[in-house]
Design an enzyme around this catalytic site. Structure first.
Site, PDB file in Angstrom:
ATOM      1  N   ASP A   1      71.755   7.108  28.207  1.00  0.00           N
ATOM      2  CA  ASP A   1      70.477   7.140  27.499  1.00  0.00           C
ATOM      3  C   ASP A   1      70.660   6.255  26.264  1.00  0.00           C
ATOM      4  OD1 ASP A   1      67.954   7.578  26.621  1.00  0.00           O
ATOM      5  OD2 ASP A   1      68.060   9.765  26.636  1.00  0.00           O
TER       6      ASP A   1
HETATM    7  C1  BGC Z   1      64.837   8.566  25.922  1.00  0.00           C
HETATM    8  C2  BGC Z   1      64.878   8.083  27.354  1.00  0.00           C
HETATM    9  C3  BGC Z   1      64.258   6.719  27.446  1.00  0.00           C
HETATM   10  C4  BGC Z   1      64.986   5.785  26.516  1.00  0.00           C
HETATM   11  C5  BGC Z   1      64.470   4.369  26.555  1.00  0.00           C
HETATM   12  C6  BGC Z   1      65.370   7.557  24.941  1.00  0.00           C
HETATM   13  O1  BGC Z   1      65.034   7.904  23.633  1.00  0.00           O
HETATM   14  O2  BGC Z   1      65.560   9.777  25.811  1.00  0.00           O
HETATM   15  O3  BGC Z   1      64.193   8.998  28.174  1.00  0.00           O
HETATM   16  O4  BGC Z   1      64.282   6.266  28.755  1.00  0.00           O
HETATM   17  O5  BGC Z   1      64.860   6.263  25.188  1.00  0.00           O
HETATM   18  O6  BGC Z   1      63.263   4.248  25.914  1.00  0.00           O
END
Ligand code: BGC
Length: 780
Positions: A288
């Site tokens: 993530d």
């Molecule tokens: C989130 C993810 C997301 C990623 C990219 C993170 O803050 O937890 O779900 O895909 O950002 O935007």
């Protein structure tokens, strides 16, 4: 909402021109080209620097990020799709293009307009939130949503959508529950698999996220989730196991949190043991965004791609390679996985995307999926509404619909349909004076509302306390009262109990006031819940005549609600998460959302994390959702699987294929529409295990099916197949899924508390159905 930008140091156009061009030299042979030579040959031709660059994303430029986390991470960026979340490194000399990944999960999240480009727009369809899709209990429909989403991903030049998300509705206050499906792993897993299949049928990829146990937002970047092996396997991992085995996603995204002491992205037992060895997953794992701390541990654990990618990670990996702390063979393995992903992408196949997906057709699909997932909780002859009825519309969200949640799961849609627009288009009347009063109230409140940073949750607008005289006028002039209760939730923050899960004092008073005025004239009040998750209903549900959980249905929310209220689409949604009487009745509420530990958090990273270490003990163990309520006999407001229709169904003729289980067993029954209206029924198969070997839930969902639209008098035969794994629970001592010997009861129900038919079969001997290799459940 706000958009994250990836900035270019080298324009993509220049990079792509170079693509496929062989660098010829008299002295050296031409280097191998991805797709022409084997991945192994390509890896062998790469420099150490190129290898490091390939496992670190191009980076992100975002206000507030510390300098070593700002992009570009690896001296190159990709601006081909503004607003996308990230991209991989391009190595033109080896024929390796950069591929783009963008959020999900309720639709593609990209910037809708582009600087200097006035010729067109890049809006995407806002589909219903995952909680609504799960409430359809209709996997073919959800697969269609996936297909449409995948088409937008492909036509806008993106290779992978960052979804579906399938953490667990462990507690109603989970901030991102709206992005997740259910409290039950079978529903979550099957729904996610349907999205994955749909999206990937278009030749683009998914990222099943957040693996695993990101079930709350509290201190999510560093919190340690302590959970037993059994609960992990049966609840939290199980959803992913189904999604991954059935859907075969191109990528998986590890979560932010620690799991029993180790960050999931650094957890070899999880990413290699469970995912690769036990589940035979052969795709890619990405972190993530900024997840985890130790890039070397991530590489070793089997987390091949670090997203969005930082300068610090690049430096760390380079140093570790030089010192030998990171064996080059590990890096080579990971690079090969990244290359496999790149090869699958439309970008690699030089697909020329149109930027013109069929948004009109997708809007129609969003509307019908939206209507199919709305859940009718109560109906005292109030619905369907009579054609042409005149409505008094109360509640802010009647005029300003909440179509989805906030954060990375928000979609930039071209428009959204309000309830007034939906009702009007359906030929219903709306009291204009009340509408004008609300418009003025909303405008006034918006003026004084403090500004909200991009991506974050705006504070709710206070509800209007409509004066008694006005309510009385409306009760005379309107045929029906319709009152919406709205709740918005989103990334970064969990929901609150007061004024969120619980209704505000103004909301309750308004329900009461409108109900008594309308009831005094034998008129009805319908409450519509425009919410992203579960709210309290027990204290006020007797006041209105009907309650419809409309969830957040994306851009077509207003039309979808009108379709259900008028009966154009008869209600057929069912709850995929329990509505408890009290929040405290949910076992995870004790200790929610976790506790802050003494002293500062050594892992804290300022902007992205709380500065306190925290942990949460999943002391509810396997007793999540209905597994708790049904086993402990705790009363619910509305149980798992519940939802009314405009008709009734009779269940008859349950037949089990065999009185003894021999590797497989089928259960079939007939469902007949015995009422006066059309409808679809959701038939649920729960299994009760003997429960002698270990404590078992009273019932566990092992199958579900939704009938076609049945006319009055019409029947359908529904057949379920039980496999050996369906009989099992996880035995920690033997690290195996074990089906115990004894008598099993098949319970066919219209909800977890409305069992209509039962049958039983025996399993003569205990069976170890599957043994696992990894152990991830130590409580540390
Ligand atoms: C989130 C993810 C997301 C990623 C990219 C993170 O803050 O937890 O779900 O895909 O950002 O935007």
């Amino acid at each position: 909402m706000g958009v994250r930008t990836i900035r270019a140091a080298v324009p993509l156009a220049a990079v792509s021109v170079m693509l496929g061009v062989m660098v010829q030299s008299c002295a050296k042979p031409a280097p191998p080209q991805l797709g022409k030579q084997s991945v192994q040959d390509v890896v062998a031709a790469m420099t150490k620097e190129e290898k490091v660059n390939l496992v670190v994303g191009l980076g992100m430029t975002m206000e507030g990020l510390p300098p070593d986390m700002q992009g570009p991470a690896v001296g190159q960026t990709n601006t081909s799709v503004p607003g996308a979340a990230g991209a991989t490194f391009a190595i033109p000399r080896l024929g390796i293009p950069s591929i783009v990944v963008a959020d999900g999960p309720a639709g593609l999240r990209i910037q809708p307009t582009r600087e200097g480009d006035t010729s067109r727009t890049y809006y995407a369809t806002a589909f219903p939130i995952a909680t609504l899709l799960a409430s359809t209990w209709d996997t073919p429909l959800v697969e269609q949503v996936g297909q449409a989403m995948g088409n937008e991903v492909k036509e806008y030049g993106v290779a992978v959508i960052l979804g579906p998300a399938l953490d667990t509705h462990r507690n109603p206050l989970g901030g991102r529950n709206y992005e997740y499906f259910s409290e039950d792993p079978l529903i979550s897993g099957r729904m996610a698999a349907a999205i994955v299949k749909g999206v990937q049928s278009q030749g683009v990829g998914t990222s099943v996220k957040h693996f695993v146990a990101n079930d709350h937002e509290f201190d999510r970047d560093t919190i340690n989730v302590k959970v037993s092996e059994r609960a992990l396997r049966e609840i939290y991992l199980r959803a992913f196991e189904i999604a991954i085995r059935e859907g075969r996603p191109w990528t998986v995204m590890s979560s932010y949190n620690k799991l029993n002491g180790t960050y999931t992205s650094e957890n070899q037992a999880l990413l290699t043991g469970v995912l690769r060895n036990d589940w035979k997953y052969d795709g890619l794992v990405m972190t993530d965004w900024f997840g985890g701390r130790d890039a070397v541990a991530q590489m070793k654990a089997g987390n091949e791609l670090l997203m969005p990618g930082t300068v610090a990670q690049q430096k760390t990996l380079t140093a570790a390679l030089d010192s030998g702390a990171l064996p080059e063979s590990v890096l080579d393995r990971n690079v090969a996985v990244v290359l496999n992903l790149v090869q699958r992408s439309p970008t690699f196949q030089q697909y020329v995307h149109s930027n013109t997906p069929d948004l009109k057709a997708h809007a129609q699909l969003a509307r019908s999926a939206g209507a199919e997932g709305m859940v009718l909780l109560r109906n005292q002859q109030a619905l369907p509404l009579k054609p042409g009825a005149k409505l008094a519309l109360f509640g802010n969200t009647s005029y300003s619909m909440i179509t989805g949640g906030t954060g990375s799961g928000d979609v930039n849609e071209a428009y959204s349909v309000s309830l007034v627009e939906g009702l009007t288009a359906a030929g219903l009347g709306v009291d204009e004076t009340l509408a004008a009063t609300y418009a003025a109230h909303i405008a006034e409140q918006e003026k004084v509302r403090p500004p909200t940073a991009a991506f974050m949750l705006p504070p709710p607008l206070p509800e209007l306390d409509v004066p008694a005289g006005e309510v009385s006028r409306l009760s005379r002039e309107a045929d029906v009262a319709l009152l919406t209760i709205g709740r918005r939730s989103g990334e970064f923050v969990d929901r609150k109990l007061e004024d969120d899960f619980l209704l505000t004092a103004t909301e309750k008073a308004l329900i009461q006031k409108v109900a008594s005025a309308f009831h005094a004239r034998q008129k009805k009040l319908v409450v519509v819940l425009n919410v992203g998750g579960v709210v309290e209903t027990a204290s006020w549900r007797d006041m209105p005549d009907a309650i419809l959980v409309a969830w957040q249905a994306g851009q077509e929310t207003g039309h979808a609600i009108a379709d259900v209220l008028t009966g154009k689409t008869p209600p057929s949604g069912r709850l995929a998460s329990t509505f408890p009487v009290r929040w405290e009745d949910v076992p995870s509420s004790a200790g929610w959302p976790g506790k802050v530990l003494e002293g500062p958090d050594p892992n804290a990273r300022g902007v992205l994390s709380g500065d306190k270490a925290a942990e949460v003990e999943y002391s509810d163990d396997i007793w999540v959702g209905y597994r708790h309520f049904a086993t402990k006999g705790v009363k619910t407001a509305y149980p798992f699987g519940f939802g009314l229709t405009y008709t009734q169904f009779r269940y008859t003729d349950l037949k089990l294929s065999n009185p003894e289980f021999a590797g497989e067993l089928t259960a079939s029954l007939t469902v007949t529409n015995t009422g006066k209206a059309d409808g679809r029924e959701v038939v649920q198969l729960y299994l009760s295990a003997p429960g002698k070997a270990a404590p078992k839930p009273a019932i566990e969902l092992r199958g579900f099916a939704k009938t076609k639209l049945l006319k009055p008098g019409e029947s359908e035969t529904v057949t379920f197949t039980l496999a050996s794994r369906d009989l099992t629970s996880f035995d920690e001592a033997s690290s195996a899924w074990v089906a115990e010997a004894g008598t099993y009861t098949v319970k066919i129900g219209a909800s977890s508390e409305d069992i209509r038919l039962t049958g039983s079969f025996t399993k003569p001997a205990e069976e170890k159905v599957e043994t696992v290799t990894a152990f991830v459940g130590a409580r540390k």
